[in-house]
Design a protein around this motif. Structure first.
Motif, PDB file in Angstrom:
ATOM      1  N   LEU A   1       0.823  -1.011   0.010  1.00 60.45           N
ATOM      2  CA  LEU A   1      -0.271   0.044   0.188  1.00 60.45           C
ATOM      3  C   LEU A   1       1.105   1.491  -0.252  1.00 60.45           C
ATOM      4  O   LEU A   1       0.725   1.800  -0.610  1.00 60.45           O
ATOM      5  N   LYS A   2       2.210   1.125   0.821  1.00 60.41           N
ATOM      6  CA  LYS A   2       3.387   2.683   0.940  1.00 60.41           C
ATOM      7  C   LYS A   2       2.910   2.469  -0.379  1.00 60.41           C
ATOM      8  O   LYS A   2       3.448   4.158  -1.131  1.00 60.41           O
ATOM      9  N   GLN A   3       3.759   2.077  -0.672  1.00 63.51           N
ATOM     10  CA  GLN A   3       4.597   1.951  -2.722  1.00 63.51           C
ATOM     11  C   GLN A   3       3.214   2.802  -3.798  1.00 63.51           C
ATOM     12  O   GLN A   3       3.765   3.586  -4.498  1.00 63.51           O
ATOM     13  N   VAL A   4       2.926   1.974  -3.490  1.00 65.01           N
ATOM     14  CA  VAL A   4       1.193   2.482  -4.420  1.00 65.01           C
ATOM     15  C   VAL A   4       1.205   4.184  -4.111  1.00 65.01           C
ATOM     16  O   VAL A   4       1.076   4.809  -4.980  1.00 65.01           O
ATOM     17  N   VAL A   5       0.215   4.394  -3.085  1.00 68.12           N
ATOM     18  CA  VAL A   5       0.166   5.604  -2.265  1.00 68.12           C
ATOM     19  C   VAL A   5       1.511   6.779  -3.020  1.00 68.12           C
ATOM     20  O   VAL A   5       1.400   7.801  -3.133  1.00 68.12           O
TER      21      VAL A   5
END
Length: 198
Positions: free
Chosen positions: A21-25
């Motif tokens: 999720l962090k990577q996508v955000v």
């Protein structure tokens, strides 16, 4: 933005995924489109999965979660502590998974309000039995699918810090950062705070 949710068992293939999720955000913060993000994640194996098939299974859930995270929460997620990230991820999972939200709201929140820090198999079984009586969709799931989903729910509780250990039954109260608390209240998402036991 209100998304009309239906019951789903997608948590089976995509339970916690905080790193993902962090990577996508982070990619969203660069102003990339959904399609550009998808392409980068797949082409550059941003999730660092050994198995390419797992990327295509988990990406839709991660993208859905990323969509419900506004710019304030995105900054807190990418720049804040791991604990802050865990709370935001838990919020995003509840906001995109109706069944998991109801589990948090009807089972976990109620236990914490009553200072009952034990989550037992029967609590989860009763919840799923009640839902299958209320919903034809939940009733139509195979026993194997439902059992996997129960494990996925516990996995999310464990990874978010709400369950003390993976095989245990003891619940923890989350310490929710004031910035997250104030922001969720400000945007009208107090019910998710309550579901986390606030």
């Amino acid at each position: 933005m209100v998304i009309e949710l239906e019951y789903s068992s997608s948590l089976n293939g995509a339970s916690y995924l905080l790193f993902e999720l962090k990577q996508v955000v982070k990619l969203q913060q660069k102003g990339l489109s959904t399609q550009e993000i998808r392409n980068i994640v797949v082409d550059e194996n941003v999730f660092q999965f050994e198995n390419k098939g797992r990327i295509t299974r988990t990406l839709p859930s991660v993208m859905r979660r990323a969509k419900v995270i506004d710019s304030t929460l995105a900054s807190l997620l990418t720049e804040g502590s791991v604990e802050v990230g865990k709370v935001i991820n838990l919020y995003a999972i509840m906001k995109t998974d109706l069944l998991f939200y109801e589990f948090m709201n009807e089972v976990i929140s109620e236990k914490l309000q009553n200072s009952d820090y034990l989550i037992e198999k029967k609590d989860i079984n009763l919840f799923f039995t009640a839902k299958s009586e209320q919903s034809d969709k939940v009733a139509s799931w195979s026993i194997i699918n439902t059992e996997k989903l129960k494990r996925a729910f516990l996995q999310v509780l464990f990874e978010s810090g709400m369950l003390k250990d993976r095989r245990g039954k003891e619940l923890n109260r989350l310490i929710i950062d004031e910035q997250i608390k104030n922001h969720l209240i400000h945007i009208g998402d107090t019910r998710y705070l309550r579901a986390m036991g606030e």
